[in-house]
Enzyme design. Structure first.
Site, PDB file in Angstrom:
ATOM      1  N   CYS A 112       0.810  -1.226   0.000  1.00 15.30           N
ATOM      2  CA  CYS A 112       0.000   0.000   0.000  1.00 15.30           C
ATOM      3  C   CYS A 112       0.841   1.272   0.000  1.00 15.30           C
ATOM      4  O   CYS A 112       0.289   2.376  -0.050  1.00 15.30           O
ATOM      5  CB  CYS A 112      -0.957  -0.021   1.188  1.00 15.30           C
TER       6      CYS A 112
ATOM      7  N   HIS B 288      -2.839   7.893   6.162  1.00 18.83           N
ATOM      8  CA  HIS B 288      -3.057   6.565   5.585  1.00 18.83           C
ATOM      9  C   HIS B 288      -4.470   6.105   5.945  1.00 18.83           C
ATOM     10  O   HIS B 288      -5.181   5.596   5.087  1.00 18.83           O
ATOM     11  CB  HIS B 288      -2.001   5.590   6.095  1.00 18.83           C
TER      12      HIS B 288
ATOM     13  N   GLU C 118      -1.424   5.389  13.774  1.00 19.85           N
ATOM     14  CA  GLU C 118      -1.102   6.616  13.043  1.00 19.85           C
ATOM     15  C   GLU C 118      -1.349   7.848  13.905  1.00 19.85           C
ATOM     16  O   GLU C 118      -0.582   8.813  13.863  1.00 19.85           O
ATOM     17  CB  GLU C 118      -1.891   6.702  11.745  1.00 19.85           C
TER      18      GLU C 118
ATOM     19  N   LYS D 269      -9.730   7.954   2.272  1.00 18.76           N
ATOM     20  CA  LYS D 269     -10.165   6.560   2.105  1.00 18.76           C
ATOM     21  C   LYS D 269     -11.574   6.348   2.647  1.00 18.76           C
ATOM     22  O   LYS D 269     -12.223   5.357   2.307  1.00 18.76           O
ATOM     23  CB  LYS D 269      -9.194   5.611   2.789  1.00 18.76           C
TER      24      LYS D 269
ATOM     25  N   HIS E 191      -9.914   1.896   0.035  1.00 20.15           N
ATOM     26  CA  HIS E 191      -8.458   1.753   0.036  1.00 20.15           C
ATOM     27  C   HIS E 191      -8.015   1.214  -1.317  1.00 20.15           C
ATOM     28  O   HIS E 191      -8.274   0.060  -1.652  1.00 20.15           O
ATOM     29  CB  HIS E 191      -8.051   0.808   1.161  1.00 20.15           C
TER      30      HIS E 191
ATOM     31  N   PHE F  18       1.809  -3.449   3.945  1.00 18.49           N
ATOM     32  CA  PHE F  18       2.141  -4.767   4.469  1.00 18.49           C
ATOM     33  C   PHE F  18       3.656  -4.984   4.368  1.00 18.49           C
ATOM     34  O   PHE F  18       4.312  -4.498   3.441  1.00 18.49           O
ATOM     35  CB  PHE F  18       1.429  -5.863   3.680  1.00 18.49           C
TER      36      PHE F  18
END
Length: 412
Positions: free
Chosen positions: A163, A303, A314, A335, A340, A399
């Site tokens: 991502c 994010h 975050e 998002k 996403h 990831f």
């Protein structure tokens, strides 16, 4: 002095619309692009919702005879790259071709084509597998085909960092231009994996929201009732240029890319480190690269995926980096409206940050009805905010513990 790098074009293909204008107007209106999946029958899946791109016609962007050769993520990339080039006005010719590069990534690549060809192999045998299967599905075909179609002969690269993919692509492009490998680079990412296997895989991880009866309310970063992210698709591609190169040709200068940070959590294959160490370090390194202080930042496009663990980590990272200023900086997750977009998310969100700087509007975080106690920052809930933005961050975490942060400023 390192060469200054500016943005002269933005191209977006998102669940909110085809183009930067439709996407931006949807964001400002707080409209969700999440709905019940139409791409295939997901009635037997625990997750039946996603943020699909609607109304996209590949034939509008690529020759009809070429459409079947390449996967949908390549179609999206070609469309977004063309938009960015058209806005920038850059004409690639024999005179400048070797100084124009392409860096486009994808987190997963051509899964729809892989699934189709696998079915053909199983049902009809190996001789019926398309000769275009491999070139049509591999991740670097976005950058390869854009180079072929535009004539760009400079650096040609593809990133793949889950991502964080397209944020890393834009960061790499920044570094290539700074160090003189190119004067202009088409950069970003594309993703199109709303198909049976990826949906099943993410669902089996329990990473996705199962709010199937209220899809438009499923993506809800920082809200106490969030239960996972919503899969999205699309492309976000920008044209970066060395400042004097852009000035000489009278290009529209939309924003300046001031800094880039990248690092790793070195912690877990999918979960963020609870102490937020990697996220803090990547924001600090990006600000250091930009020679800017934390208290100069007006806005962070987070994010913010709507996962229970990721959102609070975050928030902790922002508090750790910004201290008292964390209460004053605006933070939002687009998002919540786009879903996403996986490997394309960083490119789309970078383009959104450029729009926020230009328009003086911060897009909201929708569906944020009741934040968790620890999630107590200014997440611009529900409604877009008209306010001057001079300096912004765009965060992307992936990831494998990979992190990226871009610092973008209003061009002075």
């Amino acid at each position: 002095m390192p060469r200054r790098v500016v943005v002269t074009g933005v191209g977006l293909v998102t669940p909110l619309g085809i183009g930067t204008g439709p996407t931006w107007s949807g964001l400002v209106a707080g409209r969700s692009g999440v709905a019940t999946i139409t791409r295939f029958d997901a009635s037997d899946y625990p997750v039946r919702i996603a943020a699909e791109v609607r109304g996209f016609e590949p034939g509008d962007w690529i020759e009809a005879k070429e459409v079947k050769k390449f996967d949908l993520f390549v179609h999206y990339a070609l469309a977004a790259a063309r938009m960015a080039l058209e806005q920038s006005g850059l004409v690639i010719s024999e005179a400048n071709a070797t100084r124009v590069g392409v860096v486009i990534g994808s987190g997963i690549g051509g899964f729809p084509l892989i699934e189709r060809q696998h079915d053909i192999l199983r049902e009809r045998g190996p001789r019926r597998v398309s000769p275009f299967f491999i070139p049509g599905a591999i991740i670097n075909m976005c950058s390869g085909l854009i180079s072929i179609q535009t004539g760009a002969k400079g650096p040609n690269m593809a990133t793949c960092t889950a991502c964080s993919t397209s944020a890393h692509a834009i960061g790499d492009a920044l570094l290539y231009i700074r160090h003189g490998y190119a004067d202009a680079i088409i950069a970003g990412g594309s993703e199109a994996v709303i198909t049976p296997m990826p949906l099943a895989g993410f669902a089996s991880m329990r990473a996705l929201s199962t709010r199937n009866d209220e899809p438009e309310r499923a993506s809800r970063p920082w809200d106490k009732d969030r239960d996972g992210f919503v899969m999205g698709e699309g492309a976000g591609i920008v044209l970066l240029e060395e400042l004097e190169h852009a000035r000489r040709r009278g290009a529209p200068i939309l924003a300046e890319v001031l800094g880039f940070g990248m690092n790793s959590d070195a912690y877990h294959i999918s979960a963020p480190a609870e102490d937020a160490d990697g996220a803090m370090r990547v924001m600090r390194s990006a600000l250091e690269d930009a020679a800017r202080r934390p208290d100069e930042v007006d806005y962070i496009n987070a994010h913010g995926t709507s996962t229970p663990a990721g959102d609070v980590v975050e928030t902790r990272a922002i508090k750790g980096v910004f201290g008292e200023h964390a209460r004053r900086v605006m933070v939002s997750s687009t998002k919540s409206m786009t879903g996403h977009l996986l490997g394309a998310s960083g490119g789309v969100e970078f383009g959104i940050v450029v729009q926020a700087l230009r328009e003086g509007i911060v897009p909201p975080t929708v569906n944020l009805d009741e934040p968790e106690p620890e999630n107590d920052l200014d997440y611009v809930p529900h409604v877009a905010r008209e306010v001057p933005v001079k300096l912004a961050l765009s965060n992307s975490f992936g990831f494998g513990g990979t992190n990226a942060c871009l610092v973008v400023g209003r061009f002075e």
